[in-house]
Write an enzyme that holds these catalytic residues in place. Structure first.
Site, PDB file in Angstrom:
ATOM      1  N   ASP A   1       0.831  -1.197   0.000  1.00  0.00           N
ATOM      2  CA  ASP A   1       0.000   0.000   0.000  1.00  0.00           C
ATOM      3  C   ASP A   1       0.870   1.253   0.000  1.00  0.00           C
ATOM      4  O   ASP A   1       2.063   1.207   0.294  1.00  0.00           O
ATOM      5  CB  ASP A   1      -1.025  -0.003   1.139  1.00  0.00           C
ATOM      6  N   ILE A   2       0.251   2.363  -0.382  1.00  0.00           N
ATOM      7  CA  ILE A   2       0.956   3.642  -0.460  1.00  0.00           C
ATOM      8  C   ILE A   2       1.126   4.189   0.947  1.00  0.00           C
ATOM      9  O   ILE A   2       0.167   4.241   1.729  1.00  0.00           O
ATOM     10  CB  ILE A   2       0.160   4.632  -1.333  1.00  0.00           C
TER      11      ILE A   2
ATOM     12  N   GLU B   1      -5.847   2.400  -0.668  1.00  0.00           N
ATOM     13  CA  GLU B   1      -4.471   2.391  -1.153  1.00  0.00           C
ATOM     14  C   GLU B   1      -3.863   0.994  -1.111  1.00  0.00           C
ATOM     15  O   GLU B   1      -2.642   0.818  -1.171  1.00  0.00           O
ATOM     16  CB  GLU B   1      -3.614   3.354  -0.331  1.00  0.00           C
TER      17      GLU B   1
END
Length: 306
Positions: A170-171, A217
């Site tokens: 994930d970001i 995300e």
């Protein structure tokens, strides 16, 4: 009566009963006409020939793979008309009704059946399009969890696939981006991140690498027939790319992003959810130790910063 059997044979209903009906229908009809005094018994040999000829034609058409079933059916109906006209000529039983049935009647049936073929084809295309759309994330265009589950099953049942690497990522600090700049900027970041990842994965692992979005995300990657180390090295290069190149949004906002990731090999006969849970657990260990790095079953220590 043969039209029913022919129609069912070309509707993917190739059951033995339809072949049997196709073969015995001419005999049955001719016997009935003989009992009614319409046909003489001396033509019995032709009843058998008619049945064999038309059944053979249909058999050849159903196995002719170079043309569509739609065209094959039209040929079958045309052949039925020709065989019937020849039969009428041999038995000298021409009449306006019999000629009309063998020509105009069969032509009308062929037209209606052709329209049915066309309608079914259009419906099949619509269904396939809906199924394809249901496997795509609306925002990024990436595949979703449904597509992931199907792909894992396909890979697991493919004897040419010798290993599957699954990554959860994930970001980093994406919520902060949304809270600071708004969801429109957040969506731009998601699209940019997705585009880069998809291009890099597809380029490096052509036909063996896919990227999925689970929502927010959170993303997943699946790479088959490549080692975990190969995937790890590619993700390191992607991480470096994001670290060294900022995103400039439509509003002129300049952002630098990073991502956290975990990679693991899917074990033989392991359920997809079991693999994902292991990858997810590893990912949380990354996020709890500073983010912005990649962990695998072999690389459990944070790599040193350049």
């Amino acid at each position: 009566m043969q039209v029913v059997s022919v129609t069912m044979l070309f509707r993917d209903k190739v059951y033995k009963i339809w072949w049997a009906l196709l073969a015995i229908t001419p005999l049955f009809v001719n016997v009935v006409e003989y009992l009614m005094g319409i046909l003489p018994l001396k033509d019995w040999w032709y009843w058998i020939v008619e049945s064999i000829v038309f059944t053979t034609i249909c058999l050849a058409l159903t196995r002719w793979r170079k043309i569509s079933k739609r065209i094959s059916y039209f040929y079958a109906i045309a052949s039925l008309g020709i065989v019937e006209l020849v039969s009428l000529a041999i038995t000298r039983s021409f009449s306006p009704v019999s000629i009309a049935a063998a020509t105009l009647g069969l032509f009308v049936i062929a037209i209606f059946e052709d329209q049915r073929f066309y309608s079914e084809k259009k419906n099949e295309q619509k269904i396939k399009l809906l199924e394809k759309e249901s496997e795509r994330d609306d925002l990024t265009g990436l595949l979703n969890y449904r597509a992931l589950s199907q792909e894992i099953n396909r890979l697991a049942n493919n004897n040419e696939i010798h290993n599957i690497v699954i990554g959860a990522l994930d970001i980093d600090h994406f919520k902060k981006i949304n809270d600071t700049y708004g969801h429109f900027v957040g969506n731009e970041v998601l699209n940019y991140f997705s585009t880069v990842f998809r291009e890099q994965i597809h380029s490096a692992f052509h036909k063996h690498g896919y990227v999925y979005r689970f929502g927010g995300e959170e993303f997943t990657i699946v790479v088959s027939n490549h080692s975990l180390e190969e995937v790890y090295q590619l993700l390191q290069s992607i991480e470096n790319f994001f670290n060294n190149k900022s995103i400039v949004t439509k509003e002129g906002i300049k952002l630098t992003i990073s991502f956290s990731c975990s990679l693991t090999d899917r074990l033989n006969d392991e359920l997809l959810d079991t693999t994902l849970k292991r990858a997810d657990k590893m990912l949380y260990s990354v996020k709890n130790n500073g983010r912005g790095w990649i962990i695998t079953d072999q690389h459990r220590k944070r790599p040193p910063k350049d």
